[in-house]
Design an enzyme around this catalytic site. Structure first.
Site, PDB file in Angstrom:
ATOM      1  N   GLN A  41      -7.274   0.225   3.812  1.00 52.89           N
ATOM      2  CA  GLN A  41      -8.152  -0.328   4.862  1.00 52.89           C
ATOM      3  C   GLN A  41      -9.510  -0.706   4.292  1.00 52.89           C
ATOM      4  O   GLN A  41     -10.100  -1.709   4.697  1.00 52.89           O
ATOM      5  CB  GLN A  41      -8.374   0.695   5.986  1.00 52.89           C
ATOM      6  CG  GLN A  41      -7.212   0.891   6.918  1.00 52.89           C
ATOM      7  CD  GLN A  41      -6.909  -0.335   7.777  1.00 52.89           C
ATOM      8  OE1 GLN A  41      -7.786  -1.116   8.131  1.00 52.89           O
ATOM      9  NE2 GLN A  41      -5.644  -0.509   8.099  1.00 52.89           N
ATOM     10  N   ASN A  50      -7.465   4.296   8.901  1.00 52.03           N
ATOM     11  CA  ASN A  50      -6.915   3.169   9.669  1.00 52.03           C
ATOM     12  C   ASN A  50      -6.989   3.387  11.176  1.00 52.03           C
ATOM     13  O   ASN A  50      -7.146   2.435  11.933  1.00 52.03           O
ATOM     14  CB  ASN A  50      -5.474   2.888   9.236  1.00 52.03           C
ATOM     15  CG  ASN A  50      -4.623   4.134   9.163  1.00 52.03           C
ATOM     16  OD1 ASN A  50      -4.974   5.116   8.496  1.00 52.03           O
ATOM     17  ND2 ASN A  50      -3.499   4.129   9.850  1.00 52.03           N
ATOM     18  N   CYS A  84       2.606   2.171  13.544  1.00 49.68           N
ATOM     19  CA  CYS A  84       3.919   2.818  13.548  1.00 49.68           C
ATOM     20  C   CYS A  84       4.064   3.798  14.710  1.00 49.68           C
ATOM     21  O   CYS A  84       5.135   4.325  14.961  1.00 49.68           O
ATOM     22  CB  CYS A  84       4.143   3.556  12.230  1.00 49.68           C
ATOM     23  SG  CYS A  84       3.246   2.848  10.857  1.00 49.68           S
ATOM     24  N   GLY A 127       0.811  -1.210   0.000  1.00 53.21           N
ATOM     25  CA  GLY A 127       0.000   0.000   0.000  1.00 53.21           C
ATOM     26  C   GLY A 127       0.847   1.262   0.000  1.00 53.21           C
ATOM     27  O   GLY A 127       0.544   2.223  -0.699  1.00 53.21           O
ATOM     28  N   THR A 140      11.655  -7.616 -11.326  1.00 56.00           N
ATOM     29  CA  THR A 140      11.047  -8.922 -11.584  1.00 56.00           C
ATOM     30  C   THR A 140       9.807  -9.095 -10.704  1.00 56.00           C
ATOM     31  O   THR A 140       9.838  -8.806  -9.511  1.00 56.00           O
ATOM     32  CB  THR A 140      12.062 -10.038 -11.294  1.00 56.00           C
ATOM     33  OG1 THR A 140      13.195  -9.820 -12.139  1.00 56.00           O
ATOM     34  CG2 THR A 140      11.480 -11.412 -11.568  1.00 56.00           C
TER      35      THR A 140
END
Ligand code: PLP
Length: 381
Positions: free
Chosen positions: A178, A150, A324, A69, A236
């Protein structure tokens, strides 16, 4: 230990994990290779892209797979702003956004010289059409407003905001990281130009996400190199994770109603009981327009981080807001934006429910919380 922190992350769904497994060893090819190993991996990525597109109601070539995200938010904001450098210059967003958006907007202002305006939010942390309409000017390039918050669960009126943006000829991005677990993410109904998704918030793997990019929306690639992802995101492909992301999103869409029906009554019971049984408690965020698995509160004269530690010791994993924020004694930007004074704002608690939450978990939590709040208040004196 009872997990009540599904907004921070979710465990991977078993059938999602099963779909991913073959792409680690049996079908390990690089989708960019010409040979059959490559073809097999390439078709897995193509199929995943189609699955995502069908949930979003868009074309497969409007999906860009990312590492999550945060990366999708970064690509949307920095990619769109730097692509329109010469013509227009304002970016509009809100203080209630996830840092993947708000910090990117701040960087665009500080390092790239764009102009940043913070949109007003109401007392529930909602961005209204009026606040967007008021902020738009002739030199606005884009607005970014999250679909669901959130930390406080508030759902923003995205379709109305996107329509306002469109009427003013500006790009509209929404962080739906969310929201995708519980809300309709059809981009045609929403009318957005850019939309971010992250796999681990809906029982998919961590480290994979996607950005919806409406056809014709110009973005500056943010990882240069190979021509993967329509040259917008070199590297990749992470084939097993992309496969898992798509399967998890498909399941989330298919089971949306059942998952909502499971968590919502439990969530309502938590909100009702907490507000009734705990003095000096307030719900944060919108009471009605909120994520169905999301309960968030502030408690006066409580140290939120201390409360989380007490809850952890008692066997409950909760959060004070964004994952966080742990260990940071400042109230979060989101809680601050709601206008609470510090004696309230520092005592925030977020409880988010999920597929494995049972009524017994909730009862046990509701029994344990009031004495722990009391204890935290006494220790705070
Ligand atoms: C978790 C989250 C993000 C970040 O997503 P990652 O996949 O963890 O990078 C961004 N926005 C919101 C609203 C989130 O909840």
């Amino acid at each position: 230990m009872i997990y009540l922190d599904y907004a921070a992350t979710t465990p991977i769904h078993k059938s999602v994990l099963a779909k991913m497994m073959p792409y680690f060893r049996e079908s390990f090819g690089n989708p960019s290779s010409i040979h059959r190993f490559g073809q097999k991996a390439e078709s897995a990525v193509d199929e995943a892209r189609e699955k995502v597109a069908s949930v979003l109601g868009c074309r497969p070539d409007e999906i860009v797979f990312t590492s999550g995200g945060s990366e999708a938010d970064n690509l949307a904001l920095r990619g769109a702003m730097t692509a329109r450098k010469d013509s227009t210059k304002w970016i509009l967003t809100a203080k209630t956004e996830h840092p993947a958006v708000s910090k990117t907007a701040i960087q665009l202002e500080k390092e790239f010289g764009f102009l940043l305006e913070w949109l007003d939010v109401d007392g529930h942390g909602m961005v209204t059409v009026e606040s967007l309409a008021k902020a738009v000017c002739n030199n606005t390039t884009m607005a970014s407003v999250m679909y669901a918050n959130n930390e406080i669960g508030t759902i923003n009126p995205i379709a109305d905001l996107a329509a306002t943006a469109k009427a003013n000829n500006i790009l509209f991005h929404t962080d739906a990281v969310q929201a995708a677990a519980y809300l309709d993410v059809d981009v045609t109904k929403l009318g957005v130009d850019l939309m971010s998704l992250g796999g681990h918030k809906f029982y998919g793997p961590k480290g994979v996400g996607a950005l919806y990019v409406r056809k014709g929306t110009n973005l500056v690639p943010h990882l240069t190199g190979g021509s993967q992802e329509f040259s917008l995101r070199a590297g990749t492909h992470n084939v097993p994770y992309i496969v898992g992301f798509a399967e998890a999103l498909k399941l989330a869409a298919e089971e949306r109603e059942a998952r909502t029906a499971h968590v919502k009554p439990l969530r309502d019971h938590i909100i009702g009981t907490v507000l009734e049984s705990i003095p000096d408690s307030k719900l944060t965020g919108q009471p009605e327009k909120r994520l169905p698995n999301h309960a968030s509160f502030v408690f006066k004269d409580v140290d939120g981080n201390l409360l989380l530690q007490l809850l952890d010791a008692a066997g409950f994993a909760c959060s004070s807001g964004s994952a966080c924020k742990t260990g940071n004694p400042e109230p979060s930007e989101v809680i601050k934006a709601l206008g609470y004074s510090n004696d309230w704002a520092l005592g925030s608690l977020r409880i988010t429910l999920g597929m494995d939450t049972t009524p017994q978990h909730v009862e046990s939590f509701l029994e344990s919380l009031p004495p722990l709040i009391e204890k935290a208040r006494n220790l705070n004196r």
